[in-house]
Design a protein around this motif. Structure first.
Motif, short mmCIF file in Angstrom:
data_model
loop_
_atom_site.label_atom_id
_atom_site.label_comp_id
_atom_site.label_asym_id
_atom_site.label_seq_id
_atom_site.Cartn_x
_atom_site.Cartn_y
_atom_site.Cartn_z
N ARG A 71 0.83 -1.22 0.00
CA ARG A 71 0.00 0.00 0.00
C ARG A 71 0.86 1.26 0.00
O ARG A 71 0.52 2.26 -0.62
CB ARG A 71 -0.90 0.03 1.23
CG ARG A 71 -1.99 -1.01 1.22
CD ARG A 71 -3.11 -0.65 2.17
NE ARG A 71 -2.64 -0.09 3.44
CZ ARG A 71 -2.09 -0.80 4.43
NH1 ARG A 71 -1.91 -2.10 4.28
NH2 ARG A 71 -1.72 -0.22 5.54
N GLU A 72 2.00 1.21 0.68
CA GLU A 72 2.84 2.40 0.78
C GLU A 72 3.30 2.89 -0.60
O GLU A 72 3.44 4.09 -0.82
CB GLU A 72 4.07 2.11 1.65
CG GLU A 72 3.74 1.76 3.09
CD GLU A 72 3.36 0.29 3.25
OE1 GLU A 72 3.25 -0.40 2.22
OE2 GLU A 72 3.18 -0.14 4.39
N GLY A 73 3.50 1.95 -1.51
CA GLY A 73 3.91 2.33 -2.86
C GLY A 73 2.87 3.19 -3.54
O GLY A 73 3.16 4.26 -4.08
N LEU A 74 1.64 2.73 -3.48
CA LEU A 74 0.55 3.51 -4.07
C LEU A 74 0.38 4.84 -3.33
O LEU A 74 0.07 5.86 -3.94
CB LEU A 74 -0.76 2.72 -4.00
CG LEU A 74 -0.99 1.74 -5.14
CD1 LEU A 74 -2.32 1.04 -4.97
CD2 LEU A 74 -0.98 2.47 -6.47
N ALA A 75 0.63 4.83 -2.04
CA ALA A 75 0.47 6.06 -1.26
C ALA A 75 1.44 7.13 -1.75
O ALA A 75 1.10 8.31 -1.81
CB ALA A 75 0.70 5.76 0.21
#
Lengths: 104, 104
Positions: A71-75
């Motif tokens: 999720r952090e990547g998309l964030a």
DNA sequence: ACTCAGCGTAAGGCATGACTTACGGTAAGC
DNA sequence: GCTTACCGTAAGTCATGCCTTACGCTGAGT
């Protein structure tokens, strides 16, 4: 600035497809390769790029490696877009000011 | 799927820089080239890519062409990210379910 | 009409990147 | 222990992409 690698990673259609498949369901490398028009080593290389960008991560499970989305990547991408989203809105607002009144 | 061209467009560092400058303030081509380490024709080519992706637009003003950012372009990217953002959350939620209870 | 500023496009060179086949290395099963 | 499945890496080939210089076009000013 990890968003730079994220944009480069998602620029490739095959890599986007890999990402989308992993977003729908975590999978090992072989399962990805079966559904894609490229060889398994090619998928491995794409997964390395996505991993370096922080968009996916691997979790060893026996001899296999289950890949899933981070999720952090998309964030990171969302944060970048939202920043310039605000800038554009501010610029647009300024243009409206200049057109309507040129006050203050 | 215009987001494909958007990702490809923003994958290039120079092109991202052009986009960021235009987000801060609409500008003609020459002004962009002065602040960048590449030639003016290179900037024109980058602007063509960004334009084809729907991320920027040109407005002729006399002999010059004032480029500015299109909000709709960023909106496309946001929509793509948000879609898979939701997918990832759903998948994560499902994993929690499988780990905790295996009920349904 | 002529000149000059501002852009876009064409052609070519050079690097980057995506794919292939071949190989090595680790974990499970008989 | 040996085979087999699963995966990552190396080497090489071929296409894509970014940049350059050179050229052509349009609008403004004298």
């Amino acid at each position: 600035m990890p968003y730079a690698e994220s944009f480069a990673a998602l620029a490739d259609p095959t890599r986007r497809q890999v990402f989308e498949m992993l977003a729908a369901k975590p999978m090992p490398v072989g399962a990805l390769a079966e559904c894609l028009p490229v060889s398994r080593p090619a998928v491995s290389q794409h997964l390395k790029v996505l991993t370096d960008a922080g968009l996916v991560a691997a979790q060893p499970e026996g001899a296999r490696r289950i890949y899933s989305v981070r999720r952090e990547g998309l964030a990171e991408l969302r944060a970048w877009i939202d920043r310039y989203w605000d800038d554009v809105l501010a610029g647009f607002h300024q243009d409206v000011m200049n057109q309507t009144g040129e006050d203050h």
